[in-house]
Design an enzyme around this catalytic site. Sequence first.
Site, PDB file in Angstrom:
ATOM      1  CB  VAL A   1      -0.924   0.023   1.233  1.00 51.60           C
ATOM      2  CG1 VAL A   1      -1.730   1.313   1.277  1.00 51.60           C
ATOM      3  CG2 VAL A   1      -1.848  -1.186   1.207  1.00 51.60           C
TER       4      VAL A   1
ATOM      5  CE1 TYR B   1      22.001  -1.301  -3.596  1.00 50.73           C
ATOM      6  CE2 TYR B   1      23.819   0.192  -3.119  1.00 50.73           C
ATOM      7  CZ  TYR B   1      22.515  -0.016  -3.541  1.00 50.73           C
ATOM      8  OH  TYR B   1      21.739   1.046  -3.909  1.00 50.73           O
TER       9      TYR B   1
ATOM     10  NE  ARG C   1      18.612  -9.093  -0.543  1.00 54.37           N
ATOM     11  CZ  ARG C   1      19.636  -9.316   0.284  1.00 54.37           C
ATOM     12  NH1 ARG C   1      20.831  -8.802   0.017  1.00 54.37           N
ATOM     13  NH2 ARG C   1      19.493 -10.046   1.361  1.00 54.37           N
TER      14      ARG C   1
END
Length: 322
Positions: A38, A142, A73
């Site tokens: 949401v 990352y 991510r």
Amino acid sequence: MTAQKVLVTGATGFVGEALVFRLLLGKRFVPVAATRSVTRCQGLCPVTNFNLSGPLLLPELHGASVVVHTAARVHVMKEAASDALAEYRKANVAGTLELARHAAKSGVKRFIFLSTIKVNGEATVKGRPFKADDVPSPIDPYAISKFEAEEGLKKLAAETDMEVVIIRPPLIYGPGVKANFLSILQWLARGVPLPFGSIYNQRSLVSIENLLDLIITCIDHPAAANQTFLVSDGADLSTTQLLRYLAGALGVKARLVAIPEWLILLAGTMLRKQSVASRICSSLQVDIAKNREILNWTPVMNVGTSMRRTAEFFMINHVKAL
């Protein structure tokens, strides 16, 4: 002029949500919020389901001319995965490229990818900033995953009619910022003594306002096609200067203790926080001259104003909880 339909992934995140709200201003764009949960954008603009990984759920792209991909991510402070790089690759490489292929097949004209300055590397020599076209040197999982995604997107752009724009921001801050930057604001507001009173590094930051302005410029600027850009506020600060700036914006005195950098680095090693200590003490500067030369873009908001707005938001929304 017909408004452009722009799909924004990560629409519940710090950058994605702010971008959707910015695109809602005026009549140039019709943003579509792509999210797995949401969002506060619900009822203000079209919303489509999207999940980057586990399992991948691709968004509806009918009529969209541009995709701005902010979902990722991100850093996991306490990594539980036995193979962290594999987990980053699932979302940031495989998920991103699947989304991009879906976008190309759906007729999207431009794909804007929010990457990271960590693709360039972890630190710079003071006075020798990273440039957009430097040879990449990603180190952690990352950064490696973001670099691999960039390479895949460039290949896709060469094989299709879809243009790709890559933006590599350093630390992003602004109203609503979370994570380490929020912790710093909390420490300063509480008057916690901090051992960072004599750190003379130079680090580039970017306010959310300046980042959003560059992204919007890249949505339809012809010269942005298939380019990579770095972004910053155009003014570099030492860790000590940053803390004093924020304290001043909060209206408090920064209680900074002058501890030598070598001692901070030693403490970081002993506490197994080497990467944290290194970020506090090292320099990381970026050169944004390419943005001015190619896009005629310069930061729209100065550091002082950006820091003040960040502090004001914090004071309104967080001080009672301290």
